[in-house]
Design a protein around this motif. Structure first.
Motif, PDB file in Angstrom:
ATOM      1  N   ILE A  82       0.841  -1.205   0.000  1.00  0.00           N
ATOM      2  CA  ILE A  82       0.000   0.000   0.000  1.00  0.00           C
ATOM      3  C   ILE A  82       0.868   1.244   0.000  1.00  0.00           C
ATOM      4  O   ILE A  82       0.592   2.217  -0.713  1.00  0.00           O
ATOM      5  CB  ILE A  82      -0.979  -0.031   1.187  1.00  0.00           C
ATOM      6  N   PHE A  83       1.952   1.224   0.776  1.00  0.00           N
ATOM      7  CA  PHE A  83       2.890   2.344   0.775  1.00  0.00           C
ATOM      8  C   PHE A  83       3.490   2.541  -0.621  1.00  0.00           C
ATOM      9  O   PHE A  83       3.636   3.663  -1.098  1.00  0.00           O
ATOM     10  CB  PHE A  83       3.999   2.099   1.805  1.00  0.00           C
ATOM     11  N   THR A  84       3.824   1.446  -1.291  1.00  0.00           N
ATOM     12  CA  THR A  84       4.393   1.519  -2.642  1.00  0.00           C
ATOM     13  C   THR A  84       3.382   2.076  -3.626  1.00  0.00           C
ATOM     14  O   THR A  84       3.739   2.854  -4.524  1.00  0.00           O
ATOM     15  CB  THR A  84       4.889   0.132  -3.080  1.00  0.00           C
ATOM     16  N   LEU A  85       2.114   1.718  -3.480  1.00  0.00           N
ATOM     17  CA  LEU A  85       1.072   2.301  -4.325  1.00  0.00           C
ATOM     18  C   LEU A  85       0.998   3.815  -4.144  1.00  0.00           C
ATOM     19  O   LEU A  85       0.944   4.575  -5.120  1.00  0.00           O
ATOM     20  CB  LEU A  85      -0.297   1.680  -3.988  1.00  0.00           C
ATOM     21  N   CYS A  86       1.015   4.254  -2.887  1.00  0.00           N
ATOM     22  CA  CYS A  86       0.958   5.693  -2.606  1.00  0.00           C
ATOM     23  C   CYS A  86       2.185   6.416  -3.161  1.00  0.00           C
ATOM     24  O   CYS A  86       2.063   7.501  -3.748  1.00  0.00           O
ATOM     25  CB  CYS A  86       0.855   5.934  -1.104  1.00  0.00           C
ATOM     26  N   ARG A  87       3.348   5.818  -2.986  1.00  0.00           N
ATOM     27  CA  ARG A  87       4.571   6.442  -3.493  1.00  0.00           C
ATOM     28  C   ARG A  87       4.574   6.502  -5.019  1.00  0.00           C
ATOM     29  O   ARG A  87       5.018   7.476  -5.614  1.00  0.00           O
ATOM     30  CB  ARG A  87       5.800   5.697  -2.980  1.00  0.00           C
ATOM     31  N   GLY A  88       4.051   5.466  -5.664  1.00  0.00           N
ATOM     32  CA  GLY A  88       3.956   5.477  -7.121  1.00  0.00           C
ATOM     33  C   GLY A  88       3.045   6.591  -7.617  1.00  0.00           C
ATOM     34  O   GLY A  88       3.379   7.309  -8.563  1.00  0.00           O
ATOM     35  N   LEU A  89       1.897   6.752  -6.972  1.00  0.00           N
ATOM     36  CA  LEU A  89       0.986   7.843  -7.354  1.00  0.00           C
ATOM     37  C   LEU A  89       1.623   9.206  -7.114  1.00  0.00           C
ATOM     38  O   LEU A  89       1.451  10.126  -7.916  1.00  0.00           O
ATOM     39  CB  LEU A  89      -0.323   7.732  -6.578  1.00  0.00           C
ATOM     40  N   ASN A  90       2.349   9.319  -6.015  1.00  0.00           N
ATOM     41  CA  ASN A  90       3.042  10.568  -5.727  1.00  0.00           C
ATOM     42  C   ASN A  90       4.045  10.898  -6.829  1.00  0.00           C
ATOM     43  O   ASN A  90       4.122  12.036  -7.292  1.00  0.00           O
ATOM     44  CB  ASN A  90       3.736  10.468  -4.377  1.00  0.00           C
ATOM     45  N   HIS A  91       4.799   9.916  -7.278  1.00  0.00           N
ATOM     46  CA  HIS A  91       5.786  10.162  -8.327  1.00  0.00           C
ATOM     47  C   HIS A  91       5.127  10.483  -9.664  1.00  0.00           C
ATOM     48  O   HIS A  91       5.655  11.272 -10.433  1.00  0.00           O
ATOM     49  CB  HIS A  91       6.709   8.947  -8.492  1.00  0.00           C
ATOM     50  N   ILE A  92       3.993   9.879  -9.938  1.00  0.00           N
ATOM     51  CA  ILE A  92       3.327  10.137 -11.206  1.00  0.00           C
ATOM     52  C   ILE A  92       2.719  11.535 -11.233  1.00  0.00           C
ATOM     53  O   ILE A  92       2.917  12.287 -12.179  1.00  0.00           O
ATOM     54  CB  ILE A  92       2.226   9.084 -11.471  1.00  0.00           C
ATOM     55  N   PHE A  93       1.996  11.891 -10.183  1.00  0.00           N
ATOM     56  CA  PHE A  93       1.186  13.107 -10.247  1.00  0.00           C
ATOM     57  C   PHE A  93       1.760  14.312  -9.507  1.00  0.00           C
ATOM     58  O   PHE A  93       1.506  15.444  -9.901  1.00  0.00           O
ATOM     59  CB  PHE A  93      -0.217  12.833  -9.693  1.00  0.00           C
TER      60      PHE A  93
END
Length: 173
Positions: A82-93
């Motif tokens: 879940i942390f990795t999902l949040c970090r991925g979204l942060n990097h994308i947007f």
């Protein structure tokens, strides 16, 4: 006309316009990154290596210790996913938001954003999209799926909505 600063009070036409605009900005950003192919490949591989080494680290700990402070491997892996999902979204947007003060305020170029018909924050967020965030997000989905399978979690509609809001809410924490 799209008034600047009111992206949160948009109707469906304006939301669709902003989605198309962001997609256009993402395509342009990807074309710029493709100019430096080796840098793009090294960035993607380093992100993948970092994620794999983190999972191997967790696996090594839990291979030797079955329960760590009451947490099992699948539970820790779920939190990590879940942390990795949040970090991925942060990097994308949202990866470009930290440069507001340095690039726009200190250099005096913020007024360029003010005369454009799109929201200023939207323009800053769309100027730089980290492509490694897409890979991080996909890995986060895979890690979360493996962990959920290990915990026998069933994802119904209510749980999916809660998970979705929690992951997107993780962006702002």
């Amino acid at each position: 006309m799209y008034s600047s600063g009111h992206i949160f009070y948009c109707n469906s036409t304006q939301i669709l316009h902003h989605m198309k605009l962001y997609l256009c900005m993402a395509k342009m950003n990807f074309k710029v990154m493709k100019q430096y192919k080796f840098d793009m490949i090294v960035g993607a591989l380093s992100t993948l290596l970092m994620q794999i080494s983190s999972i191997i680290f967790l696996w090594t700990i839990f291979d030797n210790v079955k329960v760590f402070a009451g947490w099992t491997y699948s539970e820790v892996l779920l939190v990590y996913g879940i942390f990795t999902l949040c970090r991925g979204l942060n990097h994308i947007f949202f990866d470009n938001l930290w440069i507001i003060g340095k690039e726009f305020i200190r250099r005096g170029t913020f007024d360029i954003l003010l005369v454009r018909p799109a929201n200023e924050l939207f323009q800053i967020a769309g100027q730089k999209i980290q492509i490694d965030g897409v890979g991080t997000f996909i890995l986060g989905i895979a890690i979360t799926k493996v962990a959920a399978d290990g915990l026998d979690l069933k994802l119904g509609f209510a749980n999916a909505c809660l998970s979705f809001s929690g992951i997107f809410g993780g962006e702002y924490g």
